[in-house]
Design an enzyme around this catalytic site. Structure first.
Site, mmCIF file in Angstrom:
data_model
loop_
_atom_site.group_PDB
_atom_site.id
_atom_site.type_symbol
_atom_site.label_atom_id
_atom_site.label_comp_id
_atom_site.label_asym_id
_atom_site.label_seq_id
_atom_site.Cartn_x
_atom_site.Cartn_y
_atom_site.Cartn_z
ATOM 1 N N SER A 144 0.512 -1.325 0.273
ATOM 2 C CA SER A 144 -0.062 0.151 0.068
ATOM 3 C C SER A 144 1.010 1.374 -0.026
ATOM 4 O O SER A 144 2.051 0.978 0.330
ATOM 5 C CB SER A 144 -0.869 -0.064 1.397
ATOM 6 O OG SER A 144 -1.249 1.323 1.460
ATOM 7 N N TYR A 157 -3.329 -0.168 10.160
ATOM 8 C CA TYR A 157 -3.248 -0.345 8.648
ATOM 9 C C TYR A 157 -1.667 -0.128 8.106
ATOM 10 O O TYR A 157 -1.195 -0.876 7.583
ATOM 11 C CB TYR A 157 -4.161 0.410 7.804
ATOM 12 C CG TYR A 157 -4.439 0.204 6.271
ATOM 13 C CD1 TYR A 157 -3.695 0.790 5.467
ATOM 14 C CD2 TYR A 157 -4.961 -1.131 6.053
ATOM 15 C CE1 TYR A 157 -3.809 0.614 4.052
ATOM 16 C CE2 TYR A 157 -5.122 -1.454 4.743
ATOM 17 C CZ TYR A 157 -4.519 -0.686 3.692
ATOM 18 O OH TYR A 157 -4.542 -0.771 2.213
HETATM 19 P P1 NAP Z 1 -11.984 -4.785 -0.334
HETATM 20 O O1 NAP Z 1 -12.800 -4.367 -1.571
HETATM 21 O O2 NAP Z 1 -12.262 -4.242 1.011
HETATM 22 O O3 NAP Z 1 -11.909 -6.509 -0.452
HETATM 23 C C1 NAP Z 1 -11.103 -7.239 0.535
HETATM 24 C C2 NAP Z 1 -11.201 -8.554 0.251
HETATM 25 O O4 NAP Z 1 -10.618 -9.533 1.516
HETATM 26 C C3 NAP Z 1 -12.762 -8.923 0.464
HETATM 27 O O5 NAP Z 1 -13.215 -9.967 -0.479
HETATM 28 C C4 NAP Z 1 -12.950 -9.668 1.892
HETATM 29 O O6 NAP Z 1 -13.822 -10.392 1.819
HETATM 30 C C5 NAP Z 1 -11.561 -10.455 1.877
HETATM 31 N N1 NAP Z 1 -11.314 -10.379 3.448
HETATM 32 C C6 NAP Z 1 -11.280 -9.690 4.378
HETATM 33 N N2 NAP Z 1 -10.835 -10.347 5.656
HETATM 34 C C7 NAP Z 1 -10.591 -11.687 5.232
HETATM 35 C C8 NAP Z 1 -10.190 -12.612 5.981
HETATM 36 N N3 NAP Z 1 -10.045 -12.686 7.339
HETATM 37 N N4 NAP Z 1 -10.208 -13.866 5.280
HETATM 38 C C9 NAP Z 1 -10.491 -14.106 4.093
HETATM 39 N N5 NAP Z 1 -10.759 -12.999 3.234
HETATM 40 C C10 NAP Z 1 -10.876 -11.664 4.002
HETATM 41 O O7 NAP Z 1 -10.382 -4.518 -0.535
HETATM 42 P P2 NAP Z 1 -9.736 -4.012 -1.756
HETATM 43 O O8 NAP Z 1 -9.822 -2.468 -2.325
HETATM 44 O O9 NAP Z 1 -9.884 -4.992 -3.175
HETATM 45 O O10 NAP Z 1 -8.141 -4.301 -1.528
HETATM 46 C C11 NAP Z 1 -7.516 -5.667 -1.690
HETATM 47 C C12 NAP Z 1 -6.248 -5.588 -1.004
HETATM 48 O O11 NAP Z 1 -5.520 -4.291 -1.574
HETATM 49 C C13 NAP Z 1 -6.271 -5.087 0.500
HETATM 50 O O12 NAP Z 1 -4.994 -5.804 1.093
HETATM 51 C C14 NAP Z 1 -6.036 -3.656 0.369
HETATM 52 O O13 NAP Z 1 -5.367 -3.244 1.848
HETATM 53 C C15 NAP Z 1 -5.061 -3.331 -0.634
HETATM 54 N N6 NAP Z 1 -5.056 -2.007 -0.904
HETATM 55 C C16 NAP Z 1 -6.191 -1.406 -1.573
HETATM 56 C C17 NAP Z 1 -5.948 -0.166 -2.051
HETATM 57 C C18 NAP Z 1 -7.372 0.535 -2.618
HETATM 58 O O14 NAP Z 1 -7.293 1.849 -2.726
HETATM 59 N N7 NAP Z 1 -8.240 0.081 -2.691
HETATM 60 C C19 NAP Z 1 -4.915 0.369 -2.171
HETATM 61 C C20 NAP Z 1 -3.768 -0.254 -1.774
HETATM 62 C C21 NAP Z 1 -3.724 -1.499 -1.217
HETATM 63 P P3 NAP Z 1 -15.475 -10.025 2.582
HETATM 64 O O15 NAP Z 1 -15.979 -9.380 1.508
HETATM 65 O O16 NAP Z 1 -16.205 -11.516 2.823
HETATM 66 O O17 NAP Z 1 -15.080 -9.374 4.018
HETATM 67 C C1 GCO Z 2 -6.988 5.342 3.374
HETATM 68 C C2 GCO Z 2 -7.154 4.429 2.031
HETATM 69 C C3 GCO Z 2 -5.693 3.844 1.865
HETATM 70 C C4 GCO Z 2 -6.038 2.767 0.548
HETATM 71 C C5 GCO Z 2 -4.445 2.392 0.114
HETATM 72 C C6 GCO Z 2 -3.371 3.284 -0.281
HETATM 73 O O1 GCO Z 2 -7.950 5.180 3.932
HETATM 74 O O2 GCO Z 2 -5.900 5.776 3.228
HETATM 75 O O3 GCO Z 2 -8.004 3.358 2.308
HETATM 76 O O4 GCO Z 2 -5.226 3.100 2.719
HETATM 77 O O5 GCO Z 2 -6.742 1.505 0.861
HETATM 78 O O6 GCO Z 2 -3.913 1.395 1.002
HETATM 79 O O7 GCO Z 2 -2.424 2.754 -1.014
#
Ligand code: NAP
Ligand code: GCO
Length: 259
Positions: A144, A157
């Site tokens: 992230s 986080y």
């Molecule tokens: P999201 O939409 O919240 O989806 C997260 C997924 O993880 C969901 O399918 C959730 O399942 C699953 N999950 C959560 N806890 C779990 C557990 N204990 N066991 C199994 N599955 C679990 O998140 P996203 O935005 O797609 O992000 C995916 C990854 O990218 C995360 O690691 C997040 O930190 C990272 N990330 C996101 C962003 C962003 O801007 N979106 C940026 C940087 C990094 P449920 O729906 O059943 O809870």
């Molecule tokens: C926040 C956002 C970020 C993104 C991502 C950025 O609240 O700042 O959720 O944490 O999820 O991790 O890279």
């Protein structure tokens, strides 16, 4: 000519019923991989299977809480029996809690660390023996911006994602000699359910992120597909311990000057 193909590979993407995980897994399928994913509930797994099928992808779905080592070990054993040895692991499952640190309970802090840092350790530990036996493997941890930067309300986080960057480097160090590469992807701000609260119309964070991103836009899950395929393919066989930031330039930019 180096290949970006994933033909014949088995890829496990955790938490991939939707969001970033779903996009990465779908891209892997289109690159030739057999896709396996998990989610917490059967209903979510079923929804995910239907979403993959709607794209013509026959995915394999399992119910598994990635923080539960017994469930993870059982899932990996089932996958190896029913699908095949896991060649590619994407530790994608993750949560975030946006709470000012002095208001955050220790139990809430631990829950985020458990899903975002301990679980990638547990799942990587479960798949590594198969990769060692096979003489090759790819582990990709979804890091992230918070692997590098802090911001208000995301202490747990940021601590988890900072730790995940170092876990990535450590797996790379410890298992590189077995032809296993472990790298990270550091998405910028991506439009998914996780960031939906920050993107409500008129939310100040929306304009803030646009001003902090040279690309002047939120990222999409499609922006992550190419980098994810690169790190899963033989094209990255000499890339190890690296976090590839897919952030539109956020980490390089002080932010748009006030007009
Ligand atoms: P999201 O939409 O919240 O989806 C997260 C997924 O993880 C969901 O399918 C959730 O399942 C699953 N999950 C959560 N806890 C779990 C557990 N204990 N066991 C199994 N599955 C679990 O998140 P996203 O935005 O797609 O992000 C995916 C990854 O990218 C995360 O690691 C997040 O930190 C990272 N990330 C996101 C962003 C962003 O801007 N979106 C940026 C940087 C990094 P449920 O729906 O059943 O809870
Ligand atoms: C926040 C956002 C970020 C993104 C991502 C950025 O609240 O700042 O959720 O944490 O999820 O991790 O890279």
């Amino acid at each position: 000519m180096v290949s970006f193909s994933l033909e014949g590979k088995v890829a496990l993407v955790t938490g991939a019923s939707y969001g970033i995980g779903f996009a990465i897994a779908s891209a892997y399928a289109k690159a030739g991989a057999t896709v396996v994913f998990n989610d917490l509930k059967q209903e979510m797994v079923d929804n995910g299977l239907a979403s993959y099928a709607a794209q013509g992808i026959k995915a394999h779905g399992y119910v598994c809480d990635v923080t539960n080592e017994n469930q993870v070990n059982e899932m990996v054993a089932k996958i190896e029996k029913e699908v095949g040895v896991i060649d590619i692991l994407v530790n994608n499952a993750g949560i975030i809690k946006r709470i000012p640190m002095i208001e955050m309970k220790a139990s809430e802090f631990r829950q985020v660390i458990d899903v975002d840092l301990t679980a990638p350790f547990i799942v990587a530990k479960a798949v590594l023996p198969g990769m060692i036996k096979k003489g090759a493997g790819k582990i990709i941890n979804i890091c992230s911006m918070m692997s590098e930067l802090g911001r208000e309300t995301v202490s747990a986080y940021a601590a988890a994602k900072g730790g995940l960057k170092m876990l990535t480097r450590n797996i790379a160090s410890e298992y590189g000699e077995y032809n296993i590469q472990c790298n990270g992807i550091g998405p910028g701000y991506i439009a998914t359910p996780q960031t939906a609260p920050l993107r409500t119309p008129g939310h100040p964070f929306n304009s803030f992120i646009i001003a902090k991103t040279p690309a002047a836009r939120w990222g999409t899950t499609e922006d992550l597909e190419g980098p994810a395929i690169f790190l899963a393919s033989e094209a990255s066989d000499f890339v190890n311990g690296h976090v590839l930031y897919v952030d539109g330039g956020i980490l390089a930019y002080i932010g748009k000057q006030p007009q």
